[in-house]
Design an enzyme around this catalytic site. Sequence first.
Site, PDB file in Angstrom:
ATOM      1  N   TRP A 163       0.931  -1.333  -0.037  1.00 42.47           N
ATOM      2  CA  TRP A 163      -0.065  -0.038  -0.078  1.00 42.47           C
ATOM      3  C   TRP A 163       0.996   1.323  -0.007  1.00 42.47           C
ATOM      4  CZ3 TRP A 163      -5.029   2.098   0.969  1.00 42.47           C
ATOM      5  CH2 TRP A 163      -6.245   1.232   0.867  1.00 42.47           C
TER       6      TRP A 163
ATOM      7  N   THR B  90     -12.447   7.799   7.177  1.00 41.43           N
ATOM      8  CA  THR B  90     -12.813   6.731   8.129  1.00 41.43           C
ATOM      9  C   THR B  90     -11.927   6.792   9.216  1.00 41.43           C
ATOM     10  OG1 THR B  90     -12.419   4.658   7.216  1.00 41.43           O
ATOM     11  CG2 THR B  90     -14.293   5.838   6.458  1.00 41.43           C
TER      12      THR B  90
ATOM     13  N   CYS C 246       3.397   2.628   4.984  1.00 46.11           N
ATOM     14  CA  CYS C 246       2.950   4.087   5.061  1.00 46.11           C
ATOM     15  C   CYS C 246       1.409   3.979   5.195  1.00 46.11           C
ATOM     16  CB  CYS C 246       3.319   4.614   3.734  1.00 46.11           C
ATOM     17  SG  CYS C 246       2.678   6.223   3.382  1.00 46.11           S
TER      18      CYS C 246
ATOM     19  N   HIS D 210     -10.567   3.854   9.995  1.00 43.41           N
ATOM     20  CA  HIS D 210      -9.740   2.600   9.518  1.00 43.41           C
ATOM     21  C   HIS D 210      -8.208   2.937  10.006  1.00 43.41           C
ATOM     22  CE1 HIS D 210     -10.623  -0.912   7.400  1.00 43.41           C
ATOM     23  NE2 HIS D 210      -9.011  -0.957   7.025  1.00 43.41           N
TER      24      HIS D 210
ATOM     25  N   PHE E  43      10.291  -0.065  13.781  1.00 43.52           N
ATOM     26  CA  PHE E  43       8.717   0.372  13.309  1.00 43.52           C
ATOM     27  C   PHE E  43       9.301   1.393  12.305  1.00 43.52           C
ATOM     28  CE2 PHE E  43       5.327   3.350  14.005  1.00 43.52           C
ATOM     29  CZ  PHE E  43       4.161   2.718  13.601  1.00 43.52           C
TER      30      PHE E  43
ATOM     31  N   ILE F  12      -1.965   6.302   5.523  1.00 47.59           N
ATOM     32  CA  ILE F  12      -2.208   7.744   5.322  1.00 47.59           C
ATOM     33  C   ILE F  12      -3.653   7.895   5.797  1.00 47.59           C
ATOM     34  CG2 ILE F  12      -2.742   9.416   3.306  1.00 47.59           C
ATOM     35  CD1 ILE F  12      -0.269   8.393   1.854  1.00 47.59           C
TER      36      ILE F  12
ATOM     37  N   GLU G 102      -0.397  -6.376   7.561  1.00 41.56           N
ATOM     38  CA  GLU G 102       0.145  -7.582   7.597  1.00 41.56           C
ATOM     39  C   GLU G 102       1.640  -7.485   7.989  1.00 41.56           C
ATOM     40  OE1 GLU G 102      -1.673  -6.570   4.809  1.00 41.56           O
ATOM     41  OE2 GLU G 102      -3.132  -7.649   5.989  1.00 41.56           O
TER      42      GLU G 102
ATOM     43  N   ARG H  94       8.887  12.874   4.412  1.00 41.23           N
ATOM     44  CA  ARG H  94       9.616  11.830   5.160  1.00 41.23           C
ATOM     45  C   ARG H  94      10.019  10.606   4.171  1.00 41.23           C
ATOM     46  NH1 ARG H  94       6.017  14.934   7.187  1.00 41.23           N
ATOM     47  NH2 ARG H  94       6.232  15.552   9.432  1.00 41.23           N
TER      48      ARG H  94
HETATM   49  N1  RBF Z   1      -2.525  -0.218   4.435  1.00 40.51           N
HETATM   50  C1  RBF Z   1      -1.401   0.681   4.342  1.00 40.51           C
HETATM   51  O1  RBF Z   1      -0.289   0.224   4.578  1.00 40.51           O
HETATM   52  N2  RBF Z   1      -1.493   2.269   4.424  1.00 40.51           N
HETATM   53  C2  RBF Z   1      -2.905   2.622   4.150  1.00 40.51           C
HETATM   54  O2  RBF Z   1      -2.878   3.785   4.135  1.00 40.51           O
HETATM   55  C3  RBF Z   1      -4.041   1.729   4.049  1.00 40.51           C
HETATM   56  N3  RBF Z   1      -5.349   1.975   4.062  1.00 40.51           N
HETATM   57  C4  RBF Z   1      -6.319   1.512   4.139  1.00 40.51           C
HETATM   58  C5  RBF Z   1      -7.534   1.845   4.068  1.00 40.51           C
HETATM   59  C6  RBF Z   1      -8.932   0.942   4.015  1.00 40.51           C
HETATM   60  C7  RBF Z   1     -10.028   1.572   4.241  1.00 40.51           C
HETATM   61  C8  RBF Z   1      -8.704  -0.397   4.108  1.00 40.51           C
HETATM   62  C9  RBF Z   1      -9.751  -1.477   4.004  1.00 40.51           C
HETATM   63  C10 RBF Z   1      -7.129  -0.927   4.032  1.00 40.51           C
HETATM   64  C11 RBF Z   1      -6.189  -0.094   4.123  1.00 40.51           C
HETATM   65  N4  RBF Z   1      -4.594  -0.637   4.179  1.00 40.51           N
HETATM   66  C12 RBF Z   1      -3.804   0.321   4.142  1.00 40.51           C
HETATM   67  C13 RBF Z   1      -4.483  -2.170   4.023  1.00 40.51           C
HETATM   68  C14 RBF Z   1      -4.375  -2.659   5.245  1.00 40.51           C
HETATM   69  O3  RBF Z   1      -3.059  -2.293   5.747  1.00 40.51           O
HETATM   70  C15 RBF Z   1      -4.530  -4.164   5.213  1.00 40.51           C
HETATM   71  O4  RBF Z   1      -3.898  -4.681   4.140  1.00 40.51           O
HETATM   72  C16 RBF Z   1      -5.832  -4.918   4.719  1.00 40.51           C
HETATM   73  O5  RBF Z   1      -7.051  -4.293   5.560  1.00 40.51           O
HETATM   74  C17 RBF Z   1      -6.142  -6.204   4.716  1.00 40.51           C
HETATM   75  O6  RBF Z   1      -5.726  -6.928   5.858  1.00 40.51           O
END
Ligand code: RBF
Length: 158
Positions: free
Chosen positions: A31, A95, A89, A97, A122, A91, A67, A136
């Site tokens: 991500w 919501t 990262c 989340h 970390f 962001i 993960e 950063r």
């Molecule tokens: N993973 C990241 O590493 N960075 C994010 O900004 C990020 N934003 C997410 C936003 C939403 C709404 C969802 C559902 C997942 C996001 N994830 C993000 C993925 C999360 O770390 C993970 O891979 C998934 O939730 C599957 O377990």
Amino acid sequence: MATHLKNLSEYSQINVADVSHRRFGIVVAEWNSEVTEILLKGALETLQKYGAQSENIVIKRVPGSFELPLASQKLAQIPTIDAVIAIGCLIQGETRHFNFIAQAVAEGIMQVGLKCNKPVVFGVLTTNNLEQALERAGGKYGNKGEEAAITAIKMINI
Ligand code: RBF
């Protein structure tokens, strides 16, 4: 922590040990990969600057930051790996989340280090927007991937 126009990259690289005989694991979240790949590059270059051999650096990619703890644990459980760096990262979205993931990842990574009794760093950015993240990741606040690598090296020698 970075303060305004001052960051760890500028002052922490004093008395950093040679790590030519050490092995590292790096886990990278996919991500926001435009950010995490820069953090990874900074971490790799820093480890190599202090002697780490590329064949002694194991890199694993995971879908997202959530993960990172499990993948970090799998690497930390390998006896020959001296330290693990978790790179991600997060962001802030619209919501809640972000808060759940950030809390879980920080807690999870700390737990892995304590359980495996070795450094698990970390290297996760938690920012309000992409601009702050890029600042950063090689921008005006340095590259936090480099700082994570320095931290790993220093913690191996504690
Ligand atoms: N993973 C990241 O590493 N960075 C994010 O900004 C990020 N934003 C997410 C936003 C939403 C709404 C969802 C559902 C997942 C996001 N994830 C993000 C993925 C999360 O770390 C993970 O891979 C998934 O939730 C599957 O377990």
